[in-house]
Design an enzyme around this catalytic site. Structure first.
Site, PDB file in Angstrom:
ATOM      1  N   ASP A  33       0.844  -1.205   0.000  1.00 19.46           N
ATOM      2  CA  ASP A  33       0.000   0.000   0.000  1.00 19.46           C
ATOM      3  C   ASP A  33       0.877   1.251   0.000  1.00 19.46           C
ATOM      4  OD1 ASP A  33      -3.273   0.099   0.975  1.00 19.46           O
ATOM      5  OD2 ASP A  33      -2.182   1.985   0.790  1.00 19.46           O
ATOM      6  N   PHE A  36      -2.294   6.147   0.412  1.00 19.90           N
ATOM      7  CA  PHE A  36      -2.988   7.344  -0.081  1.00 19.90           C
ATOM      8  C   PHE A  36      -4.332   7.499   0.637  1.00 19.90           C
ATOM      9  CE2 PHE A  36      -5.808   9.215  -3.544  1.00 19.90           C
ATOM     10  CZ  PHE A  36      -5.571  10.508  -3.131  1.00 19.90           C
ATOM     11  N   GLY A  38      -5.534   4.524   2.412  1.00 22.17           N
ATOM     12  CA  GLY A  38      -5.490   3.499   3.447  1.00 22.17           C
ATOM     13  C   GLY A  38      -4.666   3.972   4.636  1.00 22.17           C
ATOM     14  N   ASP A  58       4.138   1.868  -4.284  1.00 21.06           N
ATOM     15  CA  ASP A  58       3.118   2.421  -5.177  1.00 21.06           C
ATOM     16  C   ASP A  58       2.993   1.495  -6.388  1.00 21.06           C
ATOM     17  OD1 ASP A  58       1.890   4.059  -7.243  1.00 21.06           O
ATOM     18  OD2 ASP A  58       2.214   5.738  -5.878  1.00 21.06           O
ATOM     19  N   VAL A  59       1.773   1.035  -6.695  1.00 18.97           N
ATOM     20  CA  VAL A  59       1.603   0.064  -7.795  1.00 18.97           C
ATOM     21  C   VAL A  59       1.932   0.629  -9.171  1.00 18.97           C
ATOM     22  CG1 VAL A  59      -0.040  -1.587  -6.808  1.00 18.97           C
ATOM     23  CG2 VAL A  59      -0.894   0.503  -7.911  1.00 18.97           C
ATOM     24  N   GLY A 102       2.017  -8.014 -15.318  1.00 24.26           N
ATOM     25  CA  GLY A 102       3.373  -8.427 -15.724  1.00 24.26           C
ATOM     26  C   GLY A 102       3.978  -9.344 -14.672  1.00 24.26           C
ATOM     27  N   TYR A 145     -11.901   7.401 -12.897  1.00 21.66           N
ATOM     28  CA  TYR A 145     -12.123   6.135 -12.187  1.00 21.66           C
ATOM     29  C   TYR A 145     -12.790   5.116 -13.106  1.00 21.66           C
ATOM     30  CZ  TYR A 145     -13.756   3.082  -8.341  1.00 21.66           C
ATOM     31  OH  TYR A 145     -14.007   2.020  -7.494  1.00 21.66           O
ATOM     32  N   LYS A 149     -10.885   1.912 -14.664  1.00 24.42           N
ATOM     33  CA  LYS A 149     -11.283   0.541 -14.309  1.00 24.42           C
ATOM     34  C   LYS A 149     -11.690  -0.252 -15.548  1.00 24.42           C
ATOM     35  CE  LYS A 149     -11.070   0.382  -9.715  1.00 24.42           C
ATOM     36  NZ  LYS A 149     -10.355  -0.629  -8.933  1.00 24.42           N
ATOM     37  N   ARG A 186     -18.127   8.928   1.257  1.00 21.84           N
ATOM     38  CA  ARG A 186     -19.131   7.990   0.744  1.00 21.84           C
ATOM     39  C   ARG A 186     -20.389   8.090   1.603  1.00 21.84           C
ATOM     40  NH1 ARG A 186     -15.531   2.817  -1.076  1.00 21.84           N
ATOM     41  NH2 ARG A 186     -14.014   3.628   0.406  1.00 21.84           N
TER      42      ARG A 186
HETATM   43  P1  NAD Z   1      -9.831   2.398  -0.070  1.00 20.02           P
HETATM   44  O1  NAD Z   1      -9.556   3.757  -0.599  1.00 20.02           O
HETATM   45  O2  NAD Z   1     -10.146   2.252   1.368  1.00 20.02           O
HETATM   46  O3  NAD Z   1      -8.643   1.401  -0.403  1.00 20.02           O
HETATM   47  C1  NAD Z   1      -7.784   1.541  -1.513  1.00 20.02           C
HETATM   48  C2  NAD Z   1      -6.361   1.274  -1.051  1.00 20.02           C
HETATM   49  O4  NAD Z   1      -5.471   1.393  -2.175  1.00 20.02           O
HETATM   50  C3  NAD Z   1      -5.884   2.294   0.002  1.00 20.02           C
HETATM   51  O5  NAD Z   1      -5.287   1.620   1.080  1.00 20.02           O
HETATM   52  C4  NAD Z   1      -4.894   3.159  -0.764  1.00 20.02           C
HETATM   53  O6  NAD Z   1      -3.913   3.739   0.067  1.00 20.02           O
HETATM   54  C5  NAD Z   1      -4.347   2.165  -1.764  1.00 20.02           C
HETATM   55  N1  NAD Z   1      -3.771   2.799  -2.967  1.00 20.02           N
HETATM   56  C6  NAD Z   1      -4.317   3.777  -3.727  1.00 20.02           C
HETATM   57  N2  NAD Z   1      -3.484   4.086  -4.741  1.00 20.02           N
HETATM   58  C7  NAD Z   1      -2.400   3.281  -4.622  1.00 20.02           C
HETATM   59  C8  NAD Z   1      -1.196   3.130  -5.352  1.00 20.02           C
HETATM   60  N3  NAD Z   1      -0.926   3.882  -6.433  1.00 20.02           N
HETATM   61  N4  NAD Z   1      -0.298   2.202  -4.940  1.00 20.02           N
HETATM   62  C9  NAD Z   1      -0.544   1.441  -3.833  1.00 20.02           C
HETATM   63  N5  NAD Z   1      -1.648   1.549  -3.088  1.00 20.02           N
HETATM   64  C10 NAD Z   1      -2.572   2.457  -3.481  1.00 20.02           C
HETATM   65  O7  NAD Z   1     -11.022   1.811  -0.970  1.00 20.02           O
HETATM   66  P2  NAD Z   1     -11.801   0.418  -0.858  1.00 20.02           P
HETATM   67  O8  NAD Z   1     -13.226   0.736  -0.673  1.00 20.02           O
HETATM   68  O9  NAD Z   1     -11.129  -0.481   0.112  1.00 20.02           O
HETATM   69  O10 NAD Z   1     -11.624  -0.148  -2.350  1.00 20.02           O
HETATM   70  C11 NAD Z   1     -10.688  -1.158  -2.654  1.00 20.02           C
HETATM   71  C12 NAD Z   1     -10.852  -1.554  -4.128  1.00 20.02           C
HETATM   72  O11 NAD Z   1     -12.187  -2.019  -4.362  1.00 20.02           O
HETATM   73  C13 NAD Z   1     -10.600  -0.406  -5.095  1.00 20.02           C
HETATM   74  O12 NAD Z   1      -9.884  -0.903  -6.216  1.00 20.02           O
HETATM   75  C14 NAD Z   1     -11.987   0.020  -5.503  1.00 20.02           C
HETATM   76  O13 NAD Z   1     -12.006   0.581  -6.780  1.00 20.02           O
HETATM   77  C15 NAD Z   1     -12.753  -1.289  -5.445  1.00 20.02           C
HETATM   78  N6  NAD Z   1     -14.196  -1.058  -5.203  1.00 20.02           N
HETATM   79  C16 NAD Z   1     -14.675  -0.671  -3.968  1.00 20.02           C
HETATM   80  C17 NAD Z   1     -16.034  -0.445  -3.800  1.00 20.02           C
HETATM   81  C18 NAD Z   1     -16.627  -0.041  -2.466  1.00 20.02           C
HETATM   82  O14 NAD Z   1     -17.839   0.157  -2.373  1.00 20.02           O
HETATM   83  N7  NAD Z   1     -15.860   0.054  -1.405  1.00 20.02           N
HETATM   84  C19 NAD Z   1     -16.929  -0.606  -4.886  1.00 20.02           C
HETATM   85  C20 NAD Z   1     -16.395  -0.974  -6.116  1.00 20.02           C
HETATM   86  C21 NAD Z   1     -15.039  -1.215  -6.265  1.00 20.02           C
HETATM   87  N1  UDP Z   2     -24.532  11.044  -1.396  1.00 20.59           N
HETATM   88  C1  UDP Z   2     -25.339  11.909  -0.655  1.00 20.59           C
HETATM   89  N2  UDP Z   2     -24.786  12.520   0.429  1.00 20.59           N
HETATM   90  C2  UDP Z   2     -23.502  12.303   0.840  1.00 20.59           C
HETATM   91  C3  UDP Z   2     -22.692  11.412   0.085  1.00 20.59           C
HETATM   92  C4  UDP Z   2     -23.243  10.808  -1.031  1.00 20.59           C
HETATM   93  O1  UDP Z   2     -26.514  12.123  -0.974  1.00 20.59           O
HETATM   94  O2  UDP Z   2     -23.094  12.894   1.853  1.00 20.59           O
HETATM   95  C5  UDP Z   2     -25.126  10.360  -2.573  1.00 20.59           C
HETATM   96  C6  UDP Z   2     -24.318  10.461  -3.849  1.00 20.59           C
HETATM   97  O3  UDP Z   2     -24.629  11.652  -4.559  1.00 20.59           O
HETATM   98  C7  UDP Z   2     -24.748   9.205  -4.580  1.00 20.59           C
HETATM   99  C8  UDP Z   2     -25.003   8.200  -3.454  1.00 20.59           C
HETATM  100  O4  UDP Z   2     -25.174   8.965  -2.268  1.00 20.59           O
HETATM  101  O5  UDP Z   2     -25.953   9.436  -5.276  1.00 20.59           O
HETATM  102  C9  UDP Z   2     -23.855   7.206  -3.258  1.00 20.59           C
HETATM  103  O6  UDP Z   2     -22.646   7.933  -3.143  1.00 20.59           O
HETATM  104  P1  UDP Z   2     -21.233   7.250  -2.853  1.00 20.59           P
HETATM  105  O7  UDP Z   2     -20.198   8.303  -3.043  1.00 20.59           O
HETATM  106  O8  UDP Z   2     -21.275   6.528  -1.557  1.00 20.59           O
HETATM  107  O9  UDP Z   2     -21.113   6.113  -3.976  1.00 20.59           O
HETATM  108  P2  UDP Z   2     -21.220   6.107  -5.583  1.00 20.59           P
HETATM  109  O10 UDP Z   2     -21.869   7.356  -6.059  1.00 20.59           O
HETATM  110  O11 UDP Z   2     -19.833   5.959  -6.074  1.00 20.59           O
HETATM  111  O12 UDP Z   2     -22.086   4.914  -5.824  1.00 20.59           O
END
Ligand code: NAD
Ligand code: UDP
Length: 312
Positions: A33, A36, A38, A58-59, A102, A145, A149, A186
């Site tokens: 990690d 950033f 985390g 950093d990845v 890779g 994003y 992805k 969120r």
């Molecule tokens: P998070 O931000 O808590 O975790 C992401 C982690 O990646 C952090 O610890 C951050 O420091 C690390 N990171 C970011 N950029 C980096 C880099 N360049 N090199 C090394 N580490 C790096 O978010 P999360 O909710 O735990 O999400 C984890 C994964 O799941 C992400 O890839 C996210 O896109 C995916 N995801 C999460 C959700 C959700 O609802 N939580 C939904 C869809 C997808």
């Molecule tokens: N949202 C909201 N109030 C907040 C944060 C988010 O109404 O304080 C809304 C946001 O506009 C979205 C939904 O909640 O419609 C989910 O947002 P989040 O950022 O959790 O996830 P994502 O939009 O990526 O699904």
């Protein structure tokens, strides 16, 4: 059999739960990690385990190690964090995927990509099956994003076709639970933190937009099932809870469950904010025998209990 497993983004919300589960199952875990979004705090309880290693890296830079499996989670996930430095978000998704693919190719490891329901953008088909190609604005503020992805998914599939890399792709729908960052913006964390502080609940738009929330334990179960699924199945597979709620319903539930005095206030809807989101999980049921188990009320209770310990 004990496996050596690399988890990128392992100090984040989801990564920390995954590391914990993999260690509990008797594996050796290397958590990578750059902190950033985390925090060490998320995995501090794992540091006494001799089979757990924490690496600051950093990845977007190459990394060399011998492992059996790679879970590629590194990437900021909340809109405020991934929009803070959009170019870096794209580099993390794309260069990060290239570096990890890779590595997987070189050491013959199986690799899983944490993709997202955001690949469907603001969907025009409801609920969303994996066969839907999505509706994404390539130049909007969420594109760093979403398109990052989507490009990562394409890289995964092409490393598989061209180099026979053993890949798995999971499309994660909104997930919540303990260790979400209290300030990552969120919706579940924002509403709970605001409710616990009796502050205004910030509703973006009219609150009629919907999401489907899954509790973190259900997601981790799905992720591990996919990683260990049969060789000729790589997905992509949706993992999410089909229970769909409007943001207004969520706010009312959080206020009621916390006994809060908070009032709901309405603010502008962010650009390209999807109106509806709900997974079609037919494929996950068929291929992984997976479906979510934790009801929203139970998951929210556990999450509220966690936030009570961090919100002062
Ligand atoms: P998070 O931000 O808590 O975790 C992401 C982690 O990646 C952090 O610890 C951050 O420091 C690390 N990171 C970011 N950029 C980096 C880099 N360049 N090199 C090394 N580490 C790096 O978010 P999360 O909710 O735990 O999400 C984890 C994964 O799941 C992400 O890839 C996210 O896109 C995916 N995801 C999460 C959700 C959700 O609802 N939580 C939904 C869809 C997808
Ligand atoms: N949202 C909201 N109030 C907040 C944060 C988010 O109404 O304080 C809304 C946001 O506009 C979205 C939904 O909640 O419609 C989910 O947002 P989040 O950022 O959790 O996830 P994502 O939009 O990526 O699904």
């Amino acid at each position: 059999m004990k496996k050596k497993i690399l988890v990128t983004g392992g100090a984040g919300f989801l990564g920390s739960h995954l590391c914990e589960r993999l260690l509990n199952e008797g594996n050796e875990v290397i958590c990578l990690d750059n902190y950033f979004t985390g925090q060490k705090q998320n995995v501090i309880h794992l540091l006494d385990n001799p089979y757990f290693e924490l690496v600051r890296h950093d990845v977007t830079m190459p990394f060399f190690i011998e492992v059996d499996q790679i879970f590629n989670l590194a990437c900021p996930a909340s809109p405020i964090h991934y929009q803070y430095n959009p170019i870096k978000t794209i580099k993390t998704s794309v260069a990060g995927a290239i570096n990890m693919l890779g590595l997987a190719k070189r050491i013959n490891a199986r690799i899983l990509q944490a993709s997202t329901s955001e690949v469907y953008g603001d969907p025009k088909i409801h609920p969303q099956p994996e066969s839907y190609w999505g509706h994404v604005n390539p130049i909007g503020t969420r594109a760093c994003y979403d398109e990052g992805k989507r490009c990562a998914e394409s890289l995964f599939v092409n490393y598989h076709r061209q180099n026979n890399v053993d890949i798995k792709i999971i499309r994660i729908f909104n997930t919540y639970g303990p260790r979400m960052h209290p300030h990552d913006g969120r919706v579940v964390s924002n509403f709970i933190v605001q409710a616990l502080k009796n502050e205004d609940i910030t509703m973006y738009g009219d609150g009629e937009q919907t999401r489907s929330f899954q509790y973190v334990d259900d997601l981790i179960e799905g992720m591990i099932r996919l990683m260990n699924s049969r060789d000729d199945f790589f997905g992509p597979v949706n993992i999410g809870n089909p229970g769909e709620f409007s943001m207004l319903e969520l706010a009312e539930k959080v206020i009621q469950m916390t006994g809060s005095k908070s009032k709901i206030i309405f603010q502008p809807l962010p650009e390209d904010d999807p109106m509806q989101r709900k997974p079609d999980i037919t494929l996950a049921k068929k291929e992984l025998n997976w479906e979510p188990k934790v009801h929203l009320d139970e998951g929210l209770t556990r999450t509220i209990d966690f936030f009570k310990t961090v919100v002062k």
